[in-house]
Design an enzyme around this catalytic site. Structure first.
Site, mmCIF file in Angstrom:
data_model
loop_
_atom_site.group_PDB
_atom_site.id
_atom_site.type_symbol
_atom_site.label_atom_id
_atom_site.label_comp_id
_atom_site.label_asym_id
_atom_site.label_seq_id
_atom_site.Cartn_x
_atom_site.Cartn_y
_atom_site.Cartn_z
ATOM 1 N N TYR A 106 0.833 -1.217 0.000
ATOM 2 C CA TYR A 106 0.000 0.000 0.000
ATOM 3 C C TYR A 106 0.870 1.272 0.000
ATOM 4 O O TYR A 106 0.846 2.055 -0.964
ATOM 5 C CB TYR A 106 -0.923 -0.054 1.222
ATOM 6 C CG TYR A 106 -1.725 1.195 1.498
ATOM 7 C CD1 TYR A 106 -2.321 1.925 0.478
ATOM 8 C CD2 TYR A 106 -1.905 1.635 2.817
ATOM 9 C CE1 TYR A 106 -3.079 3.057 0.759
ATOM 10 C CE2 TYR A 106 -2.663 2.761 3.100
ATOM 11 C CZ TYR A 106 -3.235 3.475 2.064
ATOM 12 O OH TYR A 106 -3.978 4.592 2.345
ATOM 13 N N GLY A 134 1.725 -7.807 -1.040
ATOM 14 C CA GLY A 134 1.713 -6.774 -2.080
ATOM 15 C C GLY A 134 1.166 -7.325 -3.393
ATOM 16 O O GLY A 134 0.879 -8.517 -3.526
ATOM 17 N N PHE A 167 9.783 -0.819 3.492
ATOM 18 C CA PHE A 167 8.360 -0.803 3.851
ATOM 19 C C PHE A 167 7.842 -2.187 4.248
ATOM 20 O O PHE A 167 6.732 -2.300 4.759
ATOM 21 C CB PHE A 167 7.510 -0.336 2.656
ATOM 22 C CG PHE A 167 7.740 1.094 2.263
ATOM 23 C CD1 PHE A 167 6.980 2.102 2.827
ATOM 24 C CD2 PHE A 167 8.698 1.431 1.325
ATOM 25 C CE1 PHE A 167 7.179 3.425 2.468
ATOM 26 C CE2 PHE A 167 8.907 2.752 0.951
ATOM 27 C CZ PHE A 167 8.137 3.751 1.532
ATOM 28 N N TYR A 185 3.636 -6.230 17.577
ATOM 29 C CA TYR A 185 3.836 -5.404 16.374
ATOM 30 C C TYR A 185 4.616 -4.142 16.731
ATOM 31 O O TYR A 185 5.664 -3.853 16.142
ATOM 32 C CB TYR A 185 2.484 -5.058 15.744
ATOM 33 C CG TYR A 185 2.592 -3.982 14.690
ATOM 34 C CD1 TYR A 185 3.355 -4.187 13.544
ATOM 35 C CD2 TYR A 185 1.966 -2.743 14.864
ATOM 36 C CE1 TYR A 185 3.476 -3.181 12.585
ATOM 37 C CE2 TYR A 185 2.077 -1.750 13.907
ATOM 38 C CZ TYR A 185 2.839 -1.968 12.776
ATOM 39 O OH TYR A 185 2.976 -0.978 11.838
ATOM 40 N N GLY A 191 -6.590 -3.453 22.828
ATOM 41 C CA GLY A 191 -5.354 -2.735 22.489
ATOM 42 C C GLY A 191 -5.577 -1.412 21.791
ATOM 43 O O GLY A 191 -4.613 -0.797 21.330
#
Ligand code: UDP
Length: 329
Positions: free
Chosen positions: A12, A37, A75, A143, A286
């Site tokens: 993205y 992707g 990325f 993450y 979260g």
């Protein structure tokens, strides 16, 4: 002509970066394993796509010994908070271990500088708002922790090996290429704006509003939505900053304007002319109530100037893209 390696350039944010780099006449090589992707997200013929894994040291050695790069933009990563809690090993393998392989290869081959995709999740529960670079970093999920660990490695790699880098902490990346050629495509989709648009299109069930009992003006969570084209622009400014000999740094990237989930739904209604089918749901684990960036440092130090701060414009670009996607199906 400057030659840049864009890792994750079929995703993205990466694909919007590639488009912008090509428009600015950079030469671009994309390394992407196409796990999330899309090959056709790379719009121009003159960006070369290498299908491969950033954690493949032999591939990196081959690439760096046969081609000279003036910079690397990284990325490629896994990005789902909930998944990271359930599968931390995958997140530390992909986001940390593979990035370490990249950093080692860059140092060994004398390649640099690096622009690294980081996240607001490196801060954890906000202690004040808007969040500036001095805010304490205490990630609350794997993450955020994985990105925090890389930020830490980047500091150490600069100190020990002189690898220069900028880590950019994205708040809520949103919107799509204003020319409508590329846009957001996640599978599964978890982000608010595409899910609201898909609900309007009838392509998905009604949007679940995760919590209406937060301590915000309308009870729904507030986020800082930043246009993907503006994010890409910040990477270019960051490269120029490092090429000018400036030190390794980190910047928070957002609009500084928070919008609640309800305000985003209102914007979707204004843009599409249709109500967003939705239902109220419990809070998502979260989710902090309020996450807004203080981006003054990026603006003053990098000379970055976000152009699409208006939520209706961000939603309108995303809407144009979603309608195109539906026709492409
Ligand atoms: N959200 C929601 N319903 C959804 C997806 C998201 O209410 O189906 C809310 C979510 O709780 C958060 C905001 O929308 O407050 C933005 O979530 P998103 O997943 O887009 O980005 P995040 O803030 O998690 O990076």
């Amino acid at each position: 002509m400057f030659n840049l390696l864009v890792i994750g350039g079929a995703g993205y944010i990466g694909s919007h970066m590639v488009k912008q780099l090509l428009e600015a006449d950079y030469h671009v090589v994309v390394l992407d394993d196409l796990s999330t992707g899309f090959e056709n997200a790379i719009t121009a013929e003159n960006a070369r796509l290498i299908i491969g894994d950033v954690g493949d040291r032999a591939l990196l050695d081959l690439l760096f010994s046969t081609e000279k790069f003036d910079g690397v933009l990284h990325f490629a990563s896994l990005i789902q908070v909930g998944e990271s809690v359930a599968q931390p090993a995958r997140y530390y393998r992909s986001n940390v271990a593979k990035t370490l392989t990249l950093l080692e290869a860059m140092v060994e081959h004398g390649v640099g500088p690096l622009i690294f995709s980081s996240t607001a999740a490196v801060f954890g529960e906000p202690e004040y708002s808007p969040i500036d670079e001095a805010h304490r970093q205490a990630p609350i999920n794997p993450y955020g922790a994985s990105k925090f660990m890389v930020e830490r490695m980047l500091e150490d790699f600069d100190r020990a090996y002189g690898l220069k880098s900028v880590a950019l902490r994205y708040f809520n990346a949103a919107g799509a290429d204003p020319e409508g050629r590329i846009g957001e495509r996640h599978d599964p989709e978890t982000h608010l704006i595409p899910l609201a648009l898909h609900a309007v299109l009838g392509a998905r069930p009604p949007l679940k509003v995760f919590g209406r009992d937060y301590s915000t003006p309308d009870g729904t969570c507030v986020r800082d939505y930043i246009h993907v084209t503006d994010l890409a622009e910040a990477h270019l400014r960051a490269l120029e900053y490092l090429w000018a000999g400036n030190p390794t740094a980190r910047f928070n990237l957002g609009n500084g304007n928070g919008f609640s989930v309800q305000e985003v739904m209102d914007a979707v209604e204004r843009v599409t002319g249709q109500p967003v089918p939705h239902e109220n749901a419990p809070r998502r684990t979260g989710d902090p109530a309020h996450l807004v960036a203080d981006s003054r440092a990026a603006k003053s130090t990098l000379g970055w100037n976000p152009r699409y701060a208006d939520i209706d414009t961000i939603v309108a670009h995303a809407w144009a893209w979603e309608q195109k996607r539906v026709r492409l199906r």
